[in-house]
Motif scaffolding. Structure first.
Motif, PDB file in Angstrom:
ATOM      1  N   VAL A   1      30.910  59.242  29.109  1.00 12.57           N
ATOM      2  CA  VAL A   1      29.745  58.916  30.100  1.00 12.57           C
ATOM      3  C   VAL A   1      30.070  57.398  30.343  1.00 12.57           C
ATOM      4  O   VAL A   1      29.749  56.916  31.415  1.00 12.57           O
ATOM      5  CB  VAL A   1      28.450  59.182  29.649  1.00 12.57           C
ATOM      6  N   HIS A   2      30.073  56.791  29.194  1.00 12.24           N
ATOM      7  CA  HIS A   2      30.408  55.285  29.552  1.00 12.24           C
ATOM      8  C   HIS A   2      31.497  54.695  30.258  1.00 12.24           C
ATOM      9  O   HIS A   2      31.402  53.687  31.028  1.00 12.24           O
ATOM     10  CB  HIS A   2      30.140  54.575  28.021  1.00 12.24           C
TER      11      HIS A   2
ATOM     12  N   PHE B   1      33.695  52.866  35.443  1.00  8.15           N
ATOM     13  CA  PHE B   1      34.640  53.061  36.831  1.00  8.15           C
ATOM     14  C   PHE B   1      33.697  53.124  38.086  1.00  8.15           C
ATOM     15  O   PHE B   1      33.896  52.494  38.927  1.00  8.15           O
ATOM     16  CB  PHE B   1      34.954  54.621  36.593  1.00  8.15           C
ATOM     17  N   LEU B   2      32.357  53.548  38.081  1.00  4.75           N
ATOM     18  CA  LEU B   2      31.499  53.538  39.146  1.00  4.75           C
ATOM     19  C   LEU B   2      31.179  52.097  39.498  1.00  4.75           C
ATOM     20  O   LEU B   2      30.979  51.695  40.741  1.00  4.75           O
ATOM     21  CB  LEU B   2      30.127  54.336  38.843  1.00  4.75           C
ATOM     22  N   ALA B   3      30.881  51.297  38.401  1.00  9.82           N
ATOM     23  CA  ALA B   3      30.672  49.857  38.564  1.00  9.82           C
ATOM     24  C   ALA B   3      31.741  49.201  39.312  1.00  9.82           C
ATOM     25  O   ALA B   3      31.398  48.360  40.347  1.00  9.82           O
ATOM     26  CB  ALA B   3      30.160  48.993  37.452  1.00  9.82           C
ATOM     27  N   VAL B   4      32.876  49.384  38.853  1.00  7.10           N
ATOM     28  CA  VAL B   4      34.014  48.613  39.434  1.00  7.10           C
ATOM     29  C   VAL B   4      34.245  49.184  41.043  1.00  7.10           C
ATOM     30  O   VAL B   4      34.413  48.437  42.008  1.00  7.10           O
ATOM     31  CB  VAL B   4      35.356  48.705  38.533  1.00  7.10           C
ATOM     32  N   ALA B   5      34.071  50.745  41.265  1.00  6.71           N
ATOM     33  CA  ALA B   5      34.531  51.124  42.494  1.00  6.71           C
ATOM     34  C   ALA B   5      33.186  50.615  43.532  1.00  6.71           C
ATOM     35  O   ALA B   5      33.692  50.579  44.612  1.00  6.71           O
ATOM     36  CB  ALA B   5      34.208  52.655  42.441  1.00  6.71           C
ATOM     37  N   GLU B   6      31.818  50.391  42.986  1.00  8.09           N
ATOM     38  CA  GLU B   6      31.000  50.068  44.168  1.00  8.09           C
ATOM     39  C   GLU B   6      31.015  48.673  44.263  1.00  8.09           C
ATOM     40  O   GLU B   6      30.752  48.448  45.385  1.00  8.09           O
ATOM     41  CB  GLU B   6      29.600  50.458  43.405  1.00  8.09           C
ATOM     42  N   GLU B   7      31.343  47.906  43.322  1.00  4.27           N
ATOM     43  CA  GLU B   7      31.443  46.189  43.353  1.00  4.27           C
ATOM     44  C   GLU B   7      32.817  45.737  43.980  1.00  4.27           C
ATOM     45  O   GLU B   7      33.018  44.917  44.681  1.00  4.27           O
ATOM     46  CB  GLU B   7      31.165  45.586  42.366  1.00  4.27           C
TER      47      GLU B   7
ATOM     48  N   SER C   1      37.966  45.761  31.677  1.00  2.87           N
ATOM     49  CA  SER C   1      39.439  45.934  32.164  1.00  2.87           C
ATOM     50  C   SER C   1      40.017  47.192  31.219  1.00  2.87           C
ATOM     51  O   SER C   1      40.769  47.953  31.651  1.00  2.87           O
ATOM     52  CB  SER C   1      40.167  44.782  32.162  1.00  2.87           C
ATOM     53  N   ARG C   2      39.881  46.892  29.942  1.00  2.00           N
ATOM     54  CA  ARG C   2      40.356  47.836  28.934  1.00  2.00           C
ATOM     55  C   ARG C   2      39.956  49.315  28.911  1.00  2.00           C
ATOM     56  O   ARG C   2      40.601  50.199  29.111  1.00  2.00           O
ATOM     57  CB  ARG C   2      40.087  47.154  27.575  1.00  2.00           C
ATOM     58  N   LEU C   3      38.611  49.341  29.537  1.00  5.25           N
ATOM     59  CA  LEU C   3      38.055  50.555  29.458  1.00  5.25           C
ATOM     60  C   LEU C   3      38.597  51.332  30.861  1.00  5.25           C
ATOM     61  O   LEU C   3      38.918  52.671  30.790  1.00  5.25           O
ATOM     62  CB  LEU C   3      36.444  50.509  29.731  1.00  5.25           C
ATOM     63  N   ILE C   4      38.938  50.465  31.881  1.00  6.72           N
ATOM     64  CA  ILE C   4      39.324  51.109  32.945  1.00  6.72           C
ATOM     65  C   ILE C   4      40.871  51.596  32.783  1.00  6.72           C
ATOM     66  O   ILE C   4      41.319  52.642  33.147  1.00  6.72           O
ATOM     67  CB  ILE C   4      39.296  50.093  34.226  1.00  6.72           C
TER      68      ILE C   4
END
Length: 310
Positions: free
Chosen positions: A3-4, A9-15, A33-36
């Motif tokens: 989930v995190h 992913f959604l935060a980067v995709a929307e911003e 960046s590491r999470l993505i």
């Protein structure tokens, strides 16, 4: 996908900007960046095209948008379900009751639970005689039982919901049917019809006590499986029975008359019982609702407060 990582992913995709997305998530940009990168490695696909000036979604990133949103929404719903369960708004409670004599009371409780706590599933189990219902509460087969007990073990909590009168049920052709009240001593030679007994069963205990005090042993000719059958047998002239005012009020009784005993008897307590310390929040909600559906009746054994002196 965790989930995190879906949230990242959604935060980067929307911003479409790692810095703004990191600020929105209250984290630094390098961990984001590491999470993505971890997510892309797990999925085996590049989700974003990155340049010094622009961040754009790849076709694979576009395809992931809706599933990621569903995952985040599901996680939020799960948290909400757990919170509501902890607060007693949703859940399950299993309620046992004897049958006809308390049908109306149980029906009203079920209606109020549905109105006030629609997320609680109140499962009803009829034909639970008091001694059997008590055992099912103790072994966790039921959460609550409405019944009558002269004695309850310390493992059980309860609240008083009603007081009932003891009556004698007679065939309308019986020689005593015309009396206003009936003396127990006049019933020594009668044939008795009873309900199933057991340790702690109120009616058998009361009948035995009444008979012993009057100097006789009741001659039991039949054990009826329920109050409906018992009333039919009395009406057919098969015998008489010690019965409760709730049966008189709730069970059709063609050919039967009900008489109070001449000597006033201690009323029979109807109680709602549950296991002491049961942690089920839905159970606690049902108990709270029962307090409005069944306000505790006045105890006739407790004298009223005296009037103040003039």
């Amino acid at each position: 996908m965790e989930v995190h990582k879906a949230q990242a992913f959604l935060a980067v995709a929307e911003e479409l900007h790692f810095g703004r997305a990191a600020k929105r998530l209250h984290m630094a940009q390098p961990p984001l960046s590491r999470l993505i990168r971890q997510l892309e490695a797990e999925l085996g696909a590049t989700l974003f095209e990155r340049s010094t000036r622009h961040v754009t979604l790849t076709p694979q990133g576009e395809a992931l948008l809706e599933p990621a949103r569903e995952l985040v929404m599901l996680a939020l719903r799960i948290k909400d379900v757990v919170r509501r369960s902890q607060e007693g708004e949703i859940g399950r409670a299993r309620l046992g009751f004897a049958g006809a004599s308390v049908n109306q009371a149980v029906g009203e409780l079920a209606r109020q639970v549905r109105r006030l706590r629609p997320g609680i599933s109140l499962e009803l189990y009829s034909s639970q005689f008091s001694h059997l219902g008590l055992q099912k509460v103790l072994d966790d087969s039921l959460d609550l039982v409405i019944g009558r007990w002269d004695f309850l073990p310390p493992e059980v909590d309860s609240r008083l919901v009603a007081l009932e009168e003891l009556l004698i049920a007679l065939p309308e052709s019986h020689p005593l049917a015309g009396r206003e009240t009936v003396d127990v001593e006049d019933l020594a030679a009668e044939a008795w019809i009873v309900l199933p007994g057991g340790a702690g069963a109120t009616l058998p205990n009361r009948l035995n006590t009444l008979a012993m005090n009057a100097g006789f042993v009741p001659r039991i000719v039949q054990v009826a499986p329920d109050s409906w059958t018992l009333v039919v047998l009395v009406g057919a002239g098969m015998g008489i029975s010690l019965i409760l005012s709730s049966v008189r009020d709730n069970v059709p009784s063609r050919g039967v008359v009900y008489k109070p005993l001449t000597r006033e008897q201690k009323p029979v307590e109807v109680r709602l019982i549950w296991r002491r310390g049961d942690p089920n929040p839905a159970l606690q909600s049902v108990i709270e609702i029962s307090e409005t559906v069944f306000p505790a009746p006045a105890d006739p054994s407790v004298p009223e407060d005296p009037l103040p002196a003039p």
